[in-house]
Design a protein around this motif. Structure first.
Motif, PDB file in Angstrom:
ATOM      1  N   ASP A 291       0.861  -1.185   0.000  1.00  0.00           N
ATOM      2  CA  ASP A 291       0.000   0.000   0.000  1.00  0.00           C
ATOM      3  C   ASP A 291       0.897   1.234   0.000  1.00  0.00           C
ATOM      4  OD1 ASP A 291      -1.753   2.088   0.440  1.00  0.00           O
ATOM      5  OD2 ASP A 291      -2.823   1.099   2.086  1.00  0.00           O
ATOM      6  N   THR A 292       1.000   1.886  -1.144  1.00  0.00           N
ATOM      7  CA  THR A 292       1.902   3.033  -1.269  1.00  0.00           C
ATOM      8  C   THR A 292       1.494   4.195  -0.365  1.00  0.00           C
ATOM      9  OG1 THR A 292       0.663   3.941  -3.151  1.00  0.00           O
ATOM     10  CG2 THR A 292       2.507   2.477  -3.647  1.00  0.00           C
ATOM     11  N   LEU A 293       0.251   4.216   0.075  1.00  0.00           N
ATOM     12  CA  LEU A 293      -0.206   5.295   0.942  1.00  0.00           C
ATOM     13  C   LEU A 293       0.392   5.174   2.340  1.00  0.00           C
ATOM     14  CD1 LEU A 293      -3.945   5.376  -0.195  1.00  0.00           C
ATOM     15  CD2 LEU A 293      -1.998   6.638  -1.110  1.00  0.00           C
ATOM     16  N   LYS A 294       0.992   4.018   2.647  1.00  0.00           N
ATOM     17  CA  LYS A 294       1.595   3.802   3.963  1.00  0.00           C
ATOM     18  C   LYS A 294       3.119   3.811   3.936  1.00  0.00           C
ATOM     19  CE  LYS A 294      -2.345   1.171   5.603  1.00  0.00           C
ATOM     20  NZ  LYS A 294      -2.867  -0.135   5.968  1.00  0.00           N
ATOM     21  N   LEU A 295       3.718   3.869   2.759  1.00  0.00           N
ATOM     22  CA  LEU A 295       5.177   3.861   2.668  1.00  0.00           C
ATOM     23  C   LEU A 295       5.742   5.212   3.083  1.00  0.00           C
ATOM     24  CD1 LEU A 295       5.782   1.963  -0.700  1.00  0.00           C
ATOM     25  CD2 LEU A 295       5.819   1.044   1.627  1.00  0.00           C
ATOM     26  N   LYS A 296       6.885   5.196   3.767  1.00  0.00           N
ATOM     27  CA  LYS A 296       7.475   6.435   4.273  1.00  0.00           C
ATOM     28  C   LYS A 296       8.887   6.701   3.776  1.00  0.00           C
ATOM     29  CE  LYS A 296       4.222   7.411   7.407  1.00  0.00           C
ATOM     30  NZ  LYS A 296       3.124   8.093   6.857  1.00  0.00           N
ATOM     31  N   ARG A 297       9.763   5.709   3.755  1.00  0.00           N
ATOM     32  CA  ARG A 297      11.190   5.940   3.494  1.00  0.00           C
ATOM     33  C   ARG A 297      11.522   5.797   2.007  1.00  0.00           C
ATOM     34  NH1 ARG A 297      11.638   2.132   7.622  1.00  0.00           N
ATOM     35  NH2 ARG A 297      12.669   0.816   6.126  1.00  0.00           N
ATOM     36  N   TYR A 298      11.012   6.715   1.217  1.00  0.00           N
ATOM     37  CA  TYR A 298      11.310   6.680  -0.215  1.00  0.00           C
ATOM     38  C   TYR A 298      11.550   8.093  -0.725  1.00  0.00           C
ATOM     39  CZ  TYR A 298       6.566   8.304  -0.991  1.00  0.00           C
ATOM     40  OH  TYR A 298       5.424   9.055  -0.979  1.00  0.00           O
ATOM     41  N   GLN A 299      12.213   8.147  -1.857  1.00  0.00           N
ATOM     42  CA  GLN A 299      12.373   9.411  -2.577  1.00  0.00           C
ATOM     43  C   GLN A 299      12.017   9.156  -4.031  1.00  0.00           C
ATOM     44  OE1 GLN A 299      16.285  11.041  -2.002  1.00  0.00           O
ATOM     45  NE2 GLN A 299      15.748  11.871  -0.019  1.00  0.00           N
ATOM     46  N   ILE A 300      11.440  10.158  -4.645  1.00  0.00           N
ATOM     47  CA  ILE A 300      11.062  10.092  -6.052  1.00  0.00           C
ATOM     48  C   ILE A 300      11.910  11.087  -6.821  1.00  0.00           C
ATOM     49  CG2 ILE A 300       9.230  10.515  -7.740  1.00  0.00           C
ATOM     50  CD1 ILE A 300       8.671   8.057  -6.046  1.00  0.00           C
ATOM     51  N   LYS A 301      12.409  10.645  -7.948  1.00  0.00           N
ATOM     52  CA  LYS A 301      13.148  11.533  -8.840  1.00  0.00           C
ATOM     53  C   LYS A 301      12.528  11.407 -10.228  1.00  0.00           C
ATOM     54  CE  LYS A 301      17.433  11.224  -6.294  1.00  0.00           C
ATOM     55  NZ  LYS A 301      17.332  12.496  -5.661  1.00  0.00           N
ATOM     56  N   LYS A 302      12.416  12.535 -10.905  1.00  0.00           N
ATOM     57  CA  LYS A 302      11.962  12.503 -12.293  1.00  0.00           C
ATOM     58  C   LYS A 302      13.187  12.687 -13.170  1.00  0.00           C
ATOM     59  CE  LYS A 302       8.503  14.053 -15.481  1.00  0.00           C
ATOM     60  NZ  LYS A 302       7.413  14.938 -15.788  1.00  0.00           N
ATOM     61  N   TYR A 303      13.319  11.819 -14.160  1.00  0.00           N
ATOM     62  CA  TYR A 303      14.448  11.885 -15.082  1.00  0.00           C
ATOM     63  C   TYR A 303      13.888  11.746 -16.495  1.00  0.00           C
ATOM     64  CZ  TYR A 303      18.928  10.881 -17.254  1.00  0.00           C
ATOM     65  OH  TYR A 303      20.042  10.930 -18.044  1.00  0.00           O
ATOM     66  N   LYS A 304      13.902  12.844 -17.225  1.00  0.00           N
ATOM     67  CA  LYS A 304      13.303  12.889 -18.568  1.00  0.00           C
ATOM     68  C   LYS A 304      11.854  12.448 -18.464  1.00  0.00           C
ATOM     69  CE  LYS A 304      17.750  12.607 -20.690  1.00  0.00           C
ATOM     70  NZ  LYS A 304      18.569  12.215 -21.778  1.00  0.00           N
ATOM     71  N   ASP A 305      11.439  11.400 -19.199  1.00  0.00           N
ATOM     72  CA  ASP A 305      10.048  10.937 -19.100  1.00  0.00           C
ATOM     73  C   ASP A 305       9.962   9.628 -18.300  1.00  0.00           C
ATOM     74  OD1 ASP A 305      11.346   9.618 -21.148  1.00  0.00           O
ATOM     75  OD2 ASP A 305       9.612   9.550 -22.481  1.00  0.00           O
ATOM     76  N   TYR A 306      10.732   9.572 -17.211  1.00  0.00           N
ATOM     77  CA  TYR A 306      10.783   8.422 -16.312  1.00  0.00           C
ATOM     78  C   TYR A 306      10.621   8.902 -14.874  1.00  0.00           C
ATOM     79  CZ  TYR A 306      12.841   5.747 -20.144  1.00  0.00           C
ATOM     80  OH  TYR A 306      13.060   5.116 -21.341  1.00  0.00           O
ATOM     81  N   TYR A 307      10.102   8.007 -14.029  1.00  0.00           N
ATOM     82  CA  TYR A 307      10.151   8.209 -12.586  1.00  0.00           C
ATOM     83  C   TYR A 307      11.053   7.146 -11.990  1.00  0.00           C
ATOM     84  CZ  TYR A 307       6.432  11.669 -12.278  1.00  0.00           C
ATOM     85  OH  TYR A 307       5.688  12.811 -12.383  1.00  0.00           O
ATOM     86  N   ILE A 308      11.797   7.559 -10.972  1.00  0.00           N
ATOM     87  CA  ILE A 308      12.676   6.663 -10.230  1.00  0.00           C
ATOM     88  C   ILE A 308      12.263   6.758  -8.770  1.00  0.00           C
ATOM     89  CG2 ILE A 308      15.053   6.185  -9.509  1.00  0.00           C
ATOM     90  CD1 ILE A 308      15.905   7.759 -12.101  1.00  0.00           C
ATOM     91  N   ALA A 309      12.091   5.609  -8.120  1.00  0.00           N
ATOM     92  CA  ALA A 309      11.829   5.586  -6.678  1.00  0.00           C
ATOM     93  C   ALA A 309      12.963   4.834  -5.999  1.00  0.00           C
ATOM     94  CB  ALA A 309      10.500   4.901  -6.377  1.00  0.00           C
ATOM     95  N   ILE A 310      13.441   5.407  -4.897  1.00  0.00           N
ATOM     96  CA  ILE A 310      14.465   4.774  -4.074  1.00  0.00           C
ATOM     97  C   ILE A 310      13.840   4.568  -2.705  1.00  0.00           C
ATOM     98  CG2 ILE A 310      16.764   4.994  -3.072  1.00  0.00           C
ATOM     99  CD1 ILE A 310      16.278   7.333  -5.746  1.00  0.00           C
ATOM    100  N   TYR A 311      13.869   3.331  -2.225  1.00  0.00           N
ATOM    101  CA  TYR A 311      13.299   3.012  -0.909  1.00  0.00           C
ATOM    102  C   TYR A 311      14.372   2.356  -0.065  1.00  0.00           C
ATOM    103  CZ  TYR A 311      10.116   1.631   2.729  1.00  0.00           C
ATOM    104  OH  TYR A 311       9.489   1.531   3.938  1.00  0.00           O
ATOM    105  N   GLY A 312      14.551   2.829   1.169  1.00  0.00           N
ATOM    106  CA  GLY A 312      15.540   2.181   2.015  1.00  0.00           C
ATOM    107  C   GLY A 312      15.717   2.809   3.371  1.00  0.00           C
ATOM    108  N   ASP A 313      16.576   2.164   4.143  1.00  0.00           N
ATOM    109  CA  ASP A 313      16.841   2.572   5.518  1.00  0.00           C
ATOM    110  C   ASP A 313      17.538   3.933   5.598  1.00  0.00           C
ATOM    111  OD1 ASP A 313      15.723   0.193   6.368  1.00  0.00           O
ATOM    112  OD2 ASP A 313      17.637  -0.858   6.381  1.00  0.00           O
ATOM    113  N   GLU A 314      18.284   4.297   4.571  1.00  0.00           N
ATOM    114  CA  GLU A 314      18.993   5.576   4.597  1.00  0.00           C
ATOM    115  C   GLU A 314      18.276   6.676   3.815  1.00  0.00           C
ATOM    116  OE1 GLU A 314      23.569   4.503   5.365  1.00  0.00           O
ATOM    117  OE2 GLU A 314      23.011   4.624   3.279  1.00  0.00           O
ATOM    118  N   VAL A 315      17.069   6.407   3.407  1.00  0.00           N
ATOM    119  CA  VAL A 315      16.299   7.401   2.662  1.00  0.00           C
ATOM    120  C   VAL A 315      15.421   8.139   3.662  1.00  0.00           C
ATOM    121  CG1 VAL A 315      14.609   7.755   0.829  1.00  0.00           C
ATOM    122  CG2 VAL A 315      16.330   5.955   0.608  1.00  0.00           C
TER     123      VAL A 315
END
Length: 149
Positions: free
Chosen positions: A122-146
């Motif tokens: 359930d993405t509405l409950k996720l907390k430790r992530y960052q989103i980056k937009k790169y050109k016409d792509y999305y990148i998500a990074i999820y982790g303990d150091e995020v």
């Protein structure tokens, strides 16, 4: 902290070898039961994703997951992948792709990949992530150091 690498028209193995060489890391790559690669020493963690011509690799000192996806709508998988609450928030390709990369980066962080089942995230409950937009792509990074969103 983590470091993100993005390359076009290369293989994941070439990018991984390049980054490990740059960081002067010479370690054996092993795999967990779900196929997630690790360095045997577990001193550095990494994760790789690709979409069309792009490959991303993230390196961290703690467990991490990454996903890259071209921004697009795939209506045929909405009912299979998204919770009822998530479906209410999908109004366009951006919404669809943002939720998708969050889900995939999370299950890759867990080390279980798609076998975990994207509908179980359930993405509405996720907390430790960052989103980056790169050109016409999305990148998500999820982790303990995020940092938490």
């Amino acid at each position: 902290m983590y470091k993100l690498y993005i390359e076009k028209n290369t293989s994941s193995q070439k990018l991984l070898n390049k980054v490990l060489t740059e960081l002067n890391i010479n370690d054996e790559i092993i795999y967990n039961e779900y196929g997630k690669p690790y360095l045997k020493s577990n001193k550095v963690y990494f994760n790789i994703s690709h979409s069309f011509d792009y490959i991303v690799l993230v390196i961290s000192s703690k467990e991490i997951g990454v996903d890259i996806e071209k921004i697009r709508m795939r209506r045929n998988v909405i009912d299979k992948v998204y919770t009822e609450d998530e479906k209410k928030l999908i109004n366009n390709a951006d919404d669809f792709t943002l939720m998708w990369v969050k889900k995939e980066s999370y299950v890759k962080y867990l080390g279980k990949g798609l076998s975990y089942g994207l509908k179980n995230v359930d993405t509405l409950k996720l907390k430790r992530y960052q989103i980056k937009k790169y050109k016409d792509y999305y990148i998500a990074i999820y982790g303990d150091e995020v940092e938490e969103v």
